[in-house]
Design a protein around this motif. Structure first.
Motif, PDB file in Angstrom:
ATOM      1  N   ALA A  21      -5.507  -5.018 -10.472  1.00 16.26           N
ATOM      2  CA  ALA A  21      -5.713  -3.644 -10.944  1.00 16.26           C
ATOM      3  C   ALA A  21      -5.586  -2.660  -9.786  1.00 16.26           C
ATOM      4  CB  ALA A  21      -7.094  -3.525 -11.594  1.00 16.26           C
ATOM      5  N   ARG A  22      -6.147  -3.046  -8.642  1.00 20.62           N
ATOM      6  CA  ARG A  22      -6.070  -2.199  -7.438  1.00 20.62           C
ATOM      7  C   ARG A  22      -4.609  -2.027  -7.003  1.00 20.62           C
ATOM      8  NH1 ARG A  22      -9.958  -1.289  -3.381  1.00 20.62           N
ATOM      9  NH2 ARG A  22     -11.506  -2.687  -4.267  1.00 20.62           N
ATOM     10  N   LEU A  23      -3.843  -3.109  -7.083  1.00 21.51           N
ATOM     11  CA  LEU A  23      -2.443  -3.048  -6.650  1.00 21.51           C
ATOM     12  C   LEU A  23      -1.618  -2.159  -7.593  1.00 21.51           C
ATOM     13  CD1 LEU A  23      -0.329  -4.000  -4.608  1.00 21.51           C
ATOM     14  CD2 LEU A  23       0.090  -5.992  -6.075  1.00 21.51           C
ATOM     15  N   ILE A  24      -1.864  -2.292  -8.890  1.00 23.46           N
ATOM     16  CA  ILE A  24      -1.148  -1.436  -9.852  1.00 23.46           C
ATOM     17  C   ILE A  24      -1.400   0.029  -9.508  1.00 23.46           C
ATOM     18  CG2 ILE A  24      -1.107  -0.662 -12.271  1.00 23.46           C
ATOM     19  CD1 ILE A  24      -1.649  -3.639 -13.046  1.00 23.46           C
ATOM     20  N   THR A  25      -2.655   0.381  -9.263  1.00 23.92           N
ATOM     21  CA  THR A  25      -2.997   1.780  -8.950  1.00 23.92           C
ATOM     22  C   THR A  25      -2.292   2.242  -7.685  1.00 23.92           C
ATOM     23  OG1 THR A  25      -5.147   1.446  -9.975  1.00 23.92           O
ATOM     24  CG2 THR A  25      -4.932   3.361  -8.537  1.00 23.92           C
ATOM     25  N   LYS A  26      -2.288   1.404  -6.676  1.00 26.26           N
ATOM     26  CA  LYS A  26      -1.628   1.763  -5.402  1.00 26.26           C
ATOM     27  C   LYS A  26      -0.138   2.023  -5.609  1.00 26.26           C
ATOM     28  CE  LYS A  26      -4.060   2.398  -2.122  1.00 26.26           C
ATOM     29  NZ  LYS A  26      -3.942   3.679  -1.465  1.00 26.26           N
ATOM     30  N   ILE A  27       0.509   1.127  -6.357  1.00 28.35           N
ATOM     31  CA  ILE A  27       1.952   1.266  -6.576  1.00 28.35           C
ATOM     32  C   ILE A  27       2.240   2.549  -7.367  1.00 28.35           C
ATOM     33  CG2 ILE A  27       3.975   0.263  -7.709  1.00 28.35           C
ATOM     34  CD1 ILE A  27       2.712  -2.529  -7.188  1.00 28.35           C
ATOM     35  N   VAL A  28       1.473   2.766  -8.422  1.00 28.46           N
ATOM     36  CA  VAL A  28       1.696   3.961  -9.255  1.00 28.46           C
ATOM     37  C   VAL A  28       1.469   5.232  -8.421  1.00 28.46           C
ATOM     38  CG1 VAL A  28       0.824   5.243 -11.256  1.00 28.46           C
ATOM     39  CG2 VAL A  28       1.187   2.781 -11.424  1.00 28.46           C
ATOM     40  N   ASP A  29       0.426   5.246  -7.607  1.00 26.40           N
ATOM     41  CA  ASP A  29       0.156   6.418  -6.749  1.00 26.40           C
ATOM     42  C   ASP A  29       1.301   6.660  -5.767  1.00 26.40           C
ATOM     43  OD1 ASP A  29      -2.214   6.889  -7.987  1.00 26.40           O
ATOM     44  OD2 ASP A  29      -3.493   6.234  -6.323  1.00 26.40           O
ATOM     45  N   ALA A  30       1.774   5.592  -5.130  1.00 31.05           N
ATOM     46  CA  ALA A  30       2.867   5.737  -4.148  1.00 31.05           C
ATOM     47  C   ALA A  30       4.135   6.230  -4.843  1.00 31.05           C
ATOM     48  CB  ALA A  30       3.123   4.411  -3.434  1.00 31.05           C
ATOM     49  N   GLN A  31       4.410   5.684  -6.020  1.00 32.48           N
ATOM     50  CA  GLN A  31       5.623   6.109  -6.749  1.00 32.48           C
ATOM     51  C   GLN A  31       5.502   7.568  -7.180  1.00 32.48           C
ATOM     52  OE1 GLN A  31       5.869   2.952  -9.730  1.00 32.48           O
ATOM     53  NE2 GLN A  31       7.386   1.863  -8.495  1.00 32.48           N
ATOM     54  N   SER A  32       4.282   8.000  -7.526  1.00 27.46           N
ATOM     55  CA  SER A  32       4.102   9.400  -7.922  1.00 27.46           C
ATOM     56  C   SER A  32       4.283  10.333  -6.732  1.00 27.46           C
ATOM     57  CB  SER A  32       2.701   9.632  -8.498  1.00 27.46           C
ATOM     58  OG  SER A  32       2.512   8.801  -9.586  1.00 27.46           O
ATOM     59  N   SER A  33       3.774   9.926  -5.572  1.00 25.86           N
ATOM     60  CA  SER A  33       3.848  10.864  -4.444  1.00 25.86           C
ATOM     61  C   SER A  33       5.151  10.762  -3.648  1.00 25.86           C
ATOM     62  CB  SER A  33       2.642  10.700  -3.510  1.00 25.86           C
ATOM     63  OG  SER A  33       2.574   9.387  -3.041  1.00 25.86           O
ATOM     64  N   ARG A  34       5.741   9.580  -3.549  1.00 25.20           N
ATOM     65  CA  ARG A  34       6.958   9.443  -2.724  1.00 25.20           C
ATOM     66  C   ARG A  34       8.188   9.003  -3.511  1.00 25.20           C
ATOM     67  NH1 ARG A  34       3.191   7.460   0.489  1.00 25.20           N
ATOM     68  NH2 ARG A  34       3.611   5.301  -0.030  1.00 25.20           N
ATOM     69  N   GLY A  35       7.997   8.667  -4.768  1.00 24.34           N
ATOM     70  CA  GLY A  35       9.137   8.264  -5.597  1.00 24.34           C
ATOM     71  C   GLY A  35       9.378   6.766  -5.609  1.00 24.34           C
ATOM     72  N   HIS A  36       8.815   6.068  -4.676  1.00 21.84           N
ATOM     73  CA  HIS A  36       9.004   4.610  -4.615  1.00 21.84           C
ATOM     74  C   HIS A  36       7.795   3.989  -3.914  1.00 21.84           C
ATOM     75  CE1 HIS A  36       9.922   4.862  -0.309  1.00 21.84           C
ATOM     76  NE2 HIS A  36      10.456   6.021  -0.647  1.00 21.84           N
ATOM     77  N   ALA A  37       7.700   2.673  -3.990  1.00 21.55           N
ATOM     78  CA  ALA A  37       6.596   1.975  -3.313  1.00 21.55           C
ATOM     79  C   ALA A  37       7.146   0.720  -2.654  1.00 21.55           C
ATOM     80  CB  ALA A  37       5.518   1.602  -4.330  1.00 21.55           C
ATOM     81  N   SER A  38       6.449   0.263  -1.615  1.00 22.27           N
ATOM     82  CA  SER A  38       6.857  -1.008  -1.001  1.00 22.27           C
ATOM     83  C   SER A  38       5.629  -1.871  -0.775  1.00 22.27           C
ATOM     84  CB  SER A  38       7.620  -0.781   0.308  1.00 22.27           C
ATOM     85  OG  SER A  38       6.768  -0.260   1.278  1.00 22.27           O
ATOM     86  N   VAL A  39       5.773  -3.121  -1.167  1.00 28.23           N
ATOM     87  CA  VAL A  39       4.657  -4.073  -1.126  1.00 28.23           C
ATOM     88  C   VAL A  39       5.144  -5.352  -0.463  1.00 28.23           C
ATOM     89  CG1 VAL A  39       3.180  -5.524  -2.583  1.00 28.23           C
ATOM     90  CG2 VAL A  39       3.505  -3.110  -3.161  1.00 28.23           C
TER      91      VAL A  39
END
Ligand SMILES: O=C1O[C@H](COP(=O)(O)O)[C@@H](O)[C@H](O)[C@H]1O
Length: 260
Positions: A21-39
């Motif tokens: 759940a924590r990871l989903i939130t992190k990815i969604v937040d990163a995608q909202s602020s920068r357009g993409h996420a990297s894990v």
């Protein structure tokens, strides 16, 4: 570098679900602020448990899987598709079930791939791939990973950085080949501590009684050569996600006061 913070969950199932759940939130937040996420994914039981929990989470559909870059912290240097490869296990646990962009899935090379059985060339190749993905704003020759996850081995190893082996002493290169790992297979590819420390957040996963000693040692300032998990720190956050069994040998002053 950030100091470790601890979160202790009742058992490994709850830990995996909460971490997912924590990871989903992190990815969604990163995608909202920068357009993409990297894990950066980890192998091992706890890392695969988290991916399996993520596969079951209804909120997984909140992630834009096509705008997610996946990297690996380490790989067992085996042929493509070998069931012991970390990428094979990650595919089974989650990756085959979500619409990832294959160009953004950065698996580490296999021993029958373009570099053949030359693990040093494979490590160099992965370092080059990371360097190409690193933008000018990055702090090292690797991207600014949003989250880098590491399973903690019973001997305090993280990724394929084992106590006292040359890889954990590396200060320049971002990826190295490992020979003679005490856990099979002996030949591996791993990110180094400088690459790990370029991540915004580093999450260390430790669940089960067999991780209790390792967690207690790594969180007692032993030095990263003897206990590689102690050297894994994120730029903004270092989070230890444990279950009660893995936290059972922690010194009382480290144990968080009100963990569920
Ligand atoms: O071999 C490996 O082991 C560690 C820890 O695995 P675990 O099953 O003891 O949790 C893992 O983090 C690493 O990625 C993997 O290659």
């Amino acid at each position: 570098m950030s100091a470790p913070q601890l979160v202790v969950h009742r058992d490994k199932e709850l830990m995996a679900q909460a971490a997912a759940a924590r990871l989903i939130t992190k990815i969604v937040d990163a995608q909202s602020s920068r357009g993409h996420a990297s894990v950066v994914l980890t192998g091992g039981r706890n890392g695969n448990g988290l991916l399996a929990a993520l596969a079951q989470a209804p909120a997984r559909d909140a992630v834009d899987w096509g705008r997610l870059d996946l990297w690996w912290g380490d790989e067992r240097f085996l042929p493509e598709g070998d069931p012991e490869r970390n990428v094979t296990q990650a595919r089974e646990a989650l990756l085959d079930a979500v619409p990832l962009d294959p160009k953004r899935v950065h698996a580490m090379p296999a021993s029958d791939g373009v570099y053949g059985a030359d693990v040093e060339a494979a490590a160099y190749g992965y370092a080059q791939e990371l360097a190409r993905a690193a933008g000018p704003e990055n702090h090292a020759a690797v991207p600014s990973f949003d989250v880098l996850m590491l399973g903690v081995g019973p001997d305090t190893h993280v990724a394929s950085l084992f106590p006292e082996l040359p890889a954990v002493r590396e200060t320049e290169r971002t990826v190295v080949g490992v020979h003679g790992a005490p856990k099979p297979p002996p030949t591996r590819v791993t990110l180094t501590l400088p690459a790990i420390r370029a991540a915004r957040e580093v999450w260390l996963l430790a669940a089960g009684e067999d991780k209790a000693r390792a967690a207690a040692i790594a969180l007692s300032d032993p030095g990263e050569i003897q206990a590689p998990a102690a050297g894994a720190r994120g730029r903004s956050r270092t989070l230890w996600l444990l279950d009660a069994a893995a936290a059972s040998e922690l010194p009382r002053e480290l144990y968080p006061p009100a963990s569920p």
